[in-house]
Motif scaffolding. Sequence first.
Motif, PDB file in Angstrom:
ATOM      1  N   SER A  44      40.996  33.990  47.950  1.00 52.68           N
ATOM      2  CA  SER A  44      40.372  34.078  46.635  1.00 52.68           C
ATOM      3  C   SER A  44      39.808  32.727  46.209  1.00 52.68           C
ATOM      4  O   SER A  44      38.667  32.626  45.756  1.00 52.68           O
ATOM      5  CB  SER A  44      41.388  34.571  45.603  1.00 52.68           C
ATOM      6  OG  SER A  44      40.846  34.527  44.309  1.00 52.68           O
ATOM      7  N   ARG A  45      40.586  31.702  46.396  1.00 57.02           N
ATOM      8  CA  ARG A  45      40.179  30.357  45.990  1.00 57.02           C
ATOM      9  C   ARG A  45      38.972  29.882  46.808  1.00 57.02           C
ATOM     10  O   ARG A  45      38.027  29.316  46.265  1.00 57.02           O
ATOM     11  CB  ARG A  45      41.366  29.400  46.147  1.00 57.02           C
ATOM     12  CG  ARG A  45      41.138  28.029  45.611  1.00 57.02           C
ATOM     13  CD  ARG A  45      42.390  27.161  45.590  1.00 57.02           C
ATOM     14  NE  ARG A  45      43.238  27.302  46.752  1.00 57.02           N
ATOM     15  CZ  ARG A  45      44.472  27.816  46.737  1.00 57.02           C
ATOM     16  NH1 ARG A  45      44.994  28.242  45.605  1.00 57.02           N
ATOM     17  NH2 ARG A  45      45.183  27.896  47.834  1.00 57.02           N
ATOM     18  N   HIS A  46      38.981  30.123  48.106  1.00 50.97           N
ATOM     19  CA  HIS A  46      37.926  29.610  48.981  1.00 50.97           C
ATOM     20  C   HIS A  46      36.644  30.434  48.953  1.00 50.97           C
ATOM     21  O   HIS A  46      35.581  29.930  49.329  1.00 50.97           O
ATOM     22  CB  HIS A  46      38.427  29.485  50.417  1.00 50.97           C
ATOM     23  CG  HIS A  46      39.421  28.389  50.591  1.00 50.97           C
ATOM     24  ND1 HIS A  46      39.083  27.061  50.533  1.00 50.97           N
ATOM     25  CD2 HIS A  46      40.753  28.424  50.789  1.00 50.97           C
ATOM     26  CE1 HIS A  46      40.164  26.320  50.705  1.00 50.97           C
ATOM     27  NE2 HIS A  46      41.196  27.130  50.859  1.00 50.97           N
ATOM     28  N   THR A  47      36.736  31.684  48.542  1.00 48.54           N
ATOM     29  CA  THR A  47      35.541  32.531  48.484  1.00 48.54           C
ATOM     30  C   THR A  47      35.041  32.715  47.051  1.00 48.54           C
ATOM     31  O   THR A  47      33.973  33.290  46.856  1.00 48.54           O
ATOM     32  CB  THR A  47      35.821  33.927  49.077  1.00 48.54           C
ATOM     33  OG1 THR A  47      36.866  34.544  48.338  1.00 48.54           O
ATOM     34  CG2 THR A  47      36.158  33.841  50.546  1.00 48.54           C
ATOM     35  N   ASP A  48      35.805  32.247  46.083  1.00 47.17           N
ATOM     36  CA  ASP A  48      35.474  32.408  44.669  1.00 47.17           C
ATOM     37  C   ASP A  48      35.352  33.886  44.297  1.00 47.17           C
ATOM     38  O   ASP A  48      34.469  34.291  43.556  1.00 47.17           O
ATOM     39  CB  ASP A  48      34.196  31.643  44.322  1.00 47.17           C
ATOM     40  CG  ASP A  48      34.076  31.379  42.829  1.00 47.17           C
ATOM     41  OD1 ASP A  48      35.115  31.255  42.159  1.00 47.17           O
ATOM     42  OD2 ASP A  48      32.933  31.313  42.326  1.00 47.17           O
ATOM     43  N   ILE A  49      36.248  34.692  44.883  1.00 46.08           N
ATOM     44  CA  ILE A  49      36.342  36.119  44.576  1.00 46.08           C
ATOM     45  C   ILE A  49      37.737  36.354  43.992  1.00 46.08           C
ATOM     46  O   ILE A  49      38.719  35.868  44.547  1.00 46.08           O
ATOM     47  CB  ILE A  49      36.162  36.982  45.848  1.00 46.08           C
ATOM     48  CG1 ILE A  49      34.799  36.723  46.479  1.00 46.08           C
ATOM     49  CG2 ILE A  49      36.336  38.469  45.526  1.00 46.08           C
ATOM     50  CD1 ILE A  49      34.631  37.358  47.852  1.00 46.08           C
ATOM     51  N   LYS A  50      37.817  37.071  42.892  1.00 49.59           N
ATOM     52  CA  LYS A  50      39.119  37.328  42.270  1.00 49.59           C
ATOM     53  C   LYS A  50      40.089  37.935  43.278  1.00 49.59           C
ATOM     54  O   LYS A  50      39.689  38.743  44.129  1.00 49.59           O
ATOM     55  CB  LYS A  50      38.980  38.271  41.085  1.00 49.59           C
ATOM     56  CG  LYS A  50      38.304  37.643  39.901  1.00 49.59           C
ATOM     57  CD  LYS A  50      38.269  38.620  38.748  1.00 49.59           C
ATOM     58  CE  LYS A  50      37.623  37.976  37.543  1.00 49.59           C
ATOM     59  NZ  LYS A  50      37.667  38.855  36.384  1.00 49.59           N
ATOM     60  N   MET A  51      41.352  37.544  43.151  1.00 51.29           N
ATOM     61  CA  MET A  51      42.369  37.990  44.093  1.00 51.29           C
ATOM     62  C   MET A  51      42.447  39.515  44.166  1.00 51.29           C
ATOM     63  O   MET A  51      42.593  40.085  45.250  1.00 51.29           O
ATOM     64  CB  MET A  51      43.730  37.399  43.737  1.00 51.29           C
ATOM     65  CG  MET A  51      44.764  37.579  44.818  1.00 51.29           C
ATOM     66  SD  MET A  51      46.159  36.474  44.561  1.00 51.29           S
ATOM     67  CE  MET A  51      47.459  37.637  44.337  1.00 51.29           C
ATOM     68  N   CYS A  52      42.324  40.194  43.044  1.00 51.56           N
ATOM     69  CA  CYS A  52      42.411  41.655  43.068  1.00 51.56           C
ATOM     70  C   CYS A  52      41.239  42.252  43.840  1.00 51.56           C
ATOM     71  O   CYS A  52      41.401  43.258  44.537  1.00 51.56           O
ATOM     72  CB  CYS A  52      42.505  42.238  41.666  1.00 51.56           C
ATOM     73  SG  CYS A  52      41.085  41.942  40.612  1.00 51.56           S
ATOM     74  N   HIS A  53      40.068  41.621  43.793  1.00 49.71           N
ATOM     75  CA  HIS A  53      38.912  42.115  44.541  1.00 49.71           C
ATOM     76  C   HIS A  53      39.060  41.841  46.036  1.00 49.71           C
ATOM     77  O   HIS A  53      38.676  42.672  46.866  1.00 49.71           O
ATOM     78  CB  HIS A  53      37.616  41.531  44.008  1.00 49.71           C
ATOM     79  CG  HIS A  53      37.315  41.941  42.606  1.00 49.71           C
ATOM     80  ND1 HIS A  53      36.971  43.234  42.249  1.00 49.71           N
ATOM     81  CD2 HIS A  53      37.344  41.248  41.452  1.00 49.71           C
ATOM     82  CE1 HIS A  53      36.782  43.307  40.949  1.00 49.71           C
ATOM     83  NE2 HIS A  53      37.009  42.112  40.434  1.00 49.71           N
ATOM     84  N   VAL A  54      39.616  40.678  46.376  1.00 48.97           N
ATOM     85  CA  VAL A  54      39.923  40.388  47.777  1.00 48.97           C
ATOM     86  C   VAL A  54      40.891  41.441  48.300  1.00 48.97           C
ATOM     87  O   VAL A  54      40.699  42.002  49.385  1.00 48.97           O
ATOM     88  CB  VAL A  54      40.521  38.974  47.938  1.00 48.97           C
ATOM     89  CG1 VAL A  54      41.091  38.762  49.332  1.00 48.97           C
ATOM     90  CG2 VAL A  54      39.487  37.903  47.618  1.00 48.97           C
ATOM     91  N   ALA A  55      41.917  41.730  47.514  1.00 48.59           N
ATOM     92  CA  ALA A  55      42.918  42.724  47.903  1.00 48.59           C
ATOM     93  C   ALA A  55      42.277  44.092  48.102  1.00 48.59           C
ATOM     94  O   ALA A  55      42.556  44.780  49.091  1.00 48.59           O
ATOM     95  CB  ALA A  55      44.024  42.798  46.856  1.00 48.59           C
TER      96      ALA A  55
END
Length: 82
Positions: free
Chosen positions: A36-47
């Motif tokens: 999430s931190r490295h892609t700048d995508i919210k953790m819930c969206h990564v999940a």
Amino acid sequence: MRPGPAIRAICRAIGIVVTLAGLRAEDGRDVLREISRHTDIKMCHVAERIVESARTGHLASDIRHKLERSMATRATLRPEPG
């Protein structure tokens, strides 16, 4: 009270990461957080994307590369059992 969809997706994604890499649950959460931190995508969206990839076999290359790298790093840092 039942957890919301975002929390359920995070828990499922952690389970997938733990199963794929043989990590502990807290390491699985750290993997999601790092992606999430490295892609700048919210953790819930990564999940959500990881959970969906378990069904479809497709994961966006930016997330896939970060996931593979993060899992491999944590697997090598994990102490040997015994």
